[in-house]
Write a protein that holds these residues in place. Sequence first.
Motif, PDB file in Angstrom:
ATOM      1  N   THR A 104     -30.111  35.472 -11.618  1.00  0.00           N
ATOM      2  CA  THR A 104     -29.416  34.370 -12.269  1.00  0.00           C
ATOM      3  C   THR A 104     -28.343  34.838 -13.242  1.00  0.00           C
ATOM      4  OG1 THR A 104     -31.085  34.233 -14.009  1.00  0.00           O
ATOM      5  CG2 THR A 104     -31.401  32.838 -12.071  1.00  0.00           C
ATOM      6  N   ALA A 105     -28.185  36.139 -13.416  1.00  0.00           N
ATOM      7  CA  ALA A 105     -27.182  36.653 -14.349  1.00  0.00           C
ATOM      8  C   ALA A 105     -25.798  36.619 -13.717  1.00  0.00           C
ATOM      9  CB  ALA A 105     -27.530  38.082 -14.764  1.00  0.00           C
ATOM     10  N   ARG A 106     -24.788  36.621 -14.568  1.00  0.00           N
ATOM     11  CA  ARG A 106     -23.414  36.690 -14.095  1.00  0.00           C
ATOM     12  C   ARG A 106     -22.582  37.446 -15.116  1.00  0.00           C
ATOM     13  NH1 ARG A 106     -23.866  32.876 -17.181  1.00  0.00           N
ATOM     14  NH2 ARG A 106     -22.537  31.318 -18.045  1.00  0.00           N
ATOM     15  N   ASN A 107     -21.529  38.059 -14.649  1.00  0.00           N
ATOM     16  CA  ASN A 107     -20.614  38.775 -15.531  1.00  0.00           C
ATOM     17  C   ASN A 107     -19.418  37.898 -15.844  1.00  0.00           C
ATOM     18  OD1 ASN A 107     -22.213  41.011 -15.461  1.00  0.00           O
ATOM     19  ND2 ASN A 107     -20.841  42.251 -14.234  1.00  0.00           N
ATOM     20  N   VAL A 108     -18.800  38.174 -16.975  1.00  0.00           N
ATOM     21  CA  VAL A 108     -17.572  37.494 -17.364  1.00  0.00           C
ATOM     22  C   VAL A 108     -16.436  38.502 -17.209  1.00  0.00           C
ATOM     23  CG1 VAL A 108     -16.346  36.324 -19.225  1.00  0.00           C
ATOM     24  CG2 VAL A 108     -18.818  36.025 -18.986  1.00  0.00           C
ATOM     25  N   ARG A 109     -15.497  38.165 -16.322  1.00  0.00           N
ATOM     26  CA  ARG A 109     -14.347  39.041 -16.099  1.00  0.00           C
ATOM     27  C   ARG A 109     -13.480  39.106 -17.344  1.00  0.00           C
ATOM     28  NH1 ARG A 109     -14.345  36.285 -11.141  1.00  0.00           N
ATOM     29  NH2 ARG A 109     -12.974  34.720 -12.040  1.00  0.00           N
ATOM     30  N   GLY A 110     -12.816  40.241 -17.508  1.00  0.00           N
ATOM     31  CA  GLY A 110     -11.889  40.364 -18.620  1.00  0.00           C
ATOM     32  C   GLY A 110     -11.506  41.812 -18.862  1.00  0.00           C
ATOM     33  N   SER A 111     -10.795  42.003 -19.927  1.00  0.00           N
ATOM     34  CA  SER A 111     -10.289  43.327 -20.292  1.00  0.00           C
ATOM     35  C   SER A 111     -11.194  43.954 -21.353  1.00  0.00           C
ATOM     36  CB  SER A 111      -8.873  43.189 -20.849  1.00  0.00           C
ATOM     37  OG  SER A 111      -8.914  42.463 -22.076  1.00  0.00           O
ATOM     38  N   TRP A 112     -10.711  45.037 -21.919  1.00  0.00           N
ATOM     39  CA  TRP A 112     -11.438  45.694 -23.009  1.00  0.00           C
ATOM     40  C   TRP A 112     -11.607  44.720 -24.175  1.00  0.00           C
ATOM     41  CZ3 TRP A 112      -9.105  45.830 -27.685  1.00  0.00           C
ATOM     42  CH2 TRP A 112      -7.724  45.609 -27.714  1.00  0.00           C
ATOM     43  N   PHE A 113     -10.649  43.782 -24.328  1.00  0.00           N
ATOM     44  CA  PHE A 113     -10.746  42.806 -25.417  1.00  0.00           C
ATOM     45  C   PHE A 113     -11.949  41.883 -25.213  1.00  0.00           C
ATOM     46  CE2 PHE A 113      -9.780  38.796 -27.499  1.00  0.00           C
ATOM     47  CZ  PHE A 113      -9.610  39.245 -28.801  1.00  0.00           C
TER      48      PHE A 113
ATOM     49  N   LEU B 284     -13.940  33.584 -18.482  1.00  0.00           N
ATOM     50  CA  LEU B 284     -14.549  33.185 -19.754  1.00  0.00           C
ATOM     51  C   LEU B 284     -14.732  31.678 -19.858  1.00  0.00           C
ATOM     52  CD1 LEU B 284     -15.599  34.132 -22.494  1.00  0.00           C
ATOM     53  CD2 LEU B 284     -13.272  33.903 -23.373  1.00  0.00           C
ATOM     54  N   ILE B 285     -13.702  30.910 -19.550  1.00  0.00           N
ATOM     55  CA  ILE B 285     -13.785  29.446 -19.659  1.00  0.00           C
ATOM     56  C   ILE B 285     -14.820  28.898 -18.680  1.00  0.00           C
ATOM     57  CG2 ILE B 285     -12.504  27.275 -19.477  1.00  0.00           C
ATOM     58  CD1 ILE B 285     -11.668  29.059 -21.861  1.00  0.00           C
ATOM     59  N   ALA B 286     -14.798  29.379 -17.449  1.00  0.00           N
ATOM     60  CA  ALA B 286     -15.782  28.924 -16.453  1.00  0.00           C
ATOM     61  C   ALA B 286     -17.193  29.295 -16.889  1.00  0.00           C
ATOM     62  CB  ALA B 286     -15.473  29.520 -15.084  1.00  0.00           C
TER      63      ALA B 286
ATOM     64  N   TYR C 102     -18.337  29.522 -20.008  1.00  0.00           N
ATOM     65  CA  TYR C 102     -18.750  28.541 -21.026  1.00  0.00           C
ATOM     66  C   TYR C 102     -19.061  27.196 -20.385  1.00  0.00           C
ATOM     67  CZ  TYR C 102     -17.731  31.479 -25.059  1.00  0.00           C
ATOM     68  OH  TYR C 102     -17.766  32.466 -25.999  1.00  0.00           O
ATOM     69  N   ARG C 103     -18.255  26.785 -19.417  1.00  0.00           N
ATOM     70  CA  ARG C 103     -18.490  25.514 -18.725  1.00  0.00           C
ATOM     71  C   ARG C 103     -19.851  25.529 -18.029  1.00  0.00           C
ATOM     72  NH1 ARG C 103     -13.999  25.294 -15.525  1.00  0.00           N
ATOM     73  NH2 ARG C 103     -12.829  24.431 -17.255  1.00  0.00           N
ATOM     74  N   GLN C 104     -20.188  26.639 -17.360  1.00  0.00           N
ATOM     75  CA  GLN C 104     -21.472  26.744 -16.669  1.00  0.00           C
ATOM     76  C   GLN C 104     -22.634  26.701 -17.659  1.00  0.00           C
ATOM     77  OE1 GLN C 104     -21.160  30.369 -14.419  1.00  0.00           O
ATOM     78  NE2 GLN C 104     -19.604  29.539 -13.054  1.00  0.00           N
ATOM     79  N   ALA C 105     -22.481  27.405 -18.782  1.00  0.00           N
ATOM     80  CA  ALA C 105     -23.550  27.425 -19.793  1.00  0.00           C
ATOM     81  C   ALA C 105     -23.765  26.036 -20.385  1.00  0.00           C
ATOM     82  CB  ALA C 105     -23.218  28.433 -20.887  1.00  0.00           C
ATOM     83  N   LEU C 106     -22.696  25.334 -20.714  1.00  0.00           N
ATOM     84  CA  LEU C 106     -22.824  23.990 -21.283  1.00  0.00           C
ATOM     85  C   LEU C 106     -23.403  23.007 -20.272  1.00  0.00           C
ATOM     86  CD1 LEU C 106     -19.536  23.778 -23.365  1.00  0.00           C
ATOM     87  CD2 LEU C 106     -21.881  24.010 -24.214  1.00  0.00           C
ATOM     88  N   ALA C 107     -23.020  23.128 -19.010  1.00  0.00           N
ATOM     89  CA  ALA C 107     -23.574  22.255 -17.966  1.00  0.00           C
ATOM     90  C   ALA C 107     -25.073  22.498 -17.809  1.00  0.00           C
ATOM     91  CB  ALA C 107     -22.853  22.480 -16.637  1.00  0.00           C
ATOM     92  N   SER C 108     -25.484  23.753 -17.884  1.00  0.00           N
ATOM     93  CA  SER C 108     -26.902  24.082 -17.782  1.00  0.00           C
ATOM     94  C   SER C 108     -27.687  23.497 -18.961  1.00  0.00           C
ATOM     95  CB  SER C 108     -27.088  25.607 -17.732  1.00  0.00           C
ATOM     96  OG  SER C 108     -28.443  25.939 -17.707  1.00  0.00           O
ATOM     97  N   LEU C 109     -27.135  23.616 -20.156  1.00  0.00           N
ATOM     98  CA  LEU C 109     -27.786  23.036 -21.340  1.00  0.00           C
ATOM     99  C   LEU C 109     -27.850  21.514 -21.234  1.00  0.00           C
ATOM    100  CD1 LEU C 109     -26.199  25.229 -24.145  1.00  0.00           C
ATOM    101  CD2 LEU C 109     -28.591  25.238 -23.400  1.00  0.00           C
ATOM    102  N   HIS C 110     -26.805  20.906 -20.708  1.00  0.00           N
ATOM    103  CA  HIS C 110     -26.776  19.453 -20.532  1.00  0.00           C
ATOM    104  C   HIS C 110     -27.880  19.006 -19.570  1.00  0.00           C
ATOM    105  CE1 HIS C 110     -24.997  15.491 -20.685  1.00  0.00           C
ATOM    106  NE2 HIS C 110     -25.055  15.448 -19.365  1.00  0.00           N
TER     107      HIS C 110
END
Length: 87
Positions: free
Chosen positions: A2-11, A59-61, A63-71
Amino acid sequence: LTARNVRGSWFTDLALGGLNHQIEHHLFPSMPSPHLRRARPIVRRYCQDLGVDYRETGLIASYRQALASLHRAGAPLRRARISSARA
């Protein structure tokens, strides 16, 4: 599974403290955060060889997935609250 990674840079690594590499972190919890990015291609290939889904999102997706799961998780509590308010 059920884990997922968040794409992005070193930042993204810096801002999320390495928690954007959830898959690698769950497999290697004692691995120092800076090395999780380096383990990513190895783990990704291994998952592909096993036929296990390797999920990554922005990153935005994320957060959207996490909030939908909490909802969804809170839905029974909201229904119970409405029912008790009507009584």
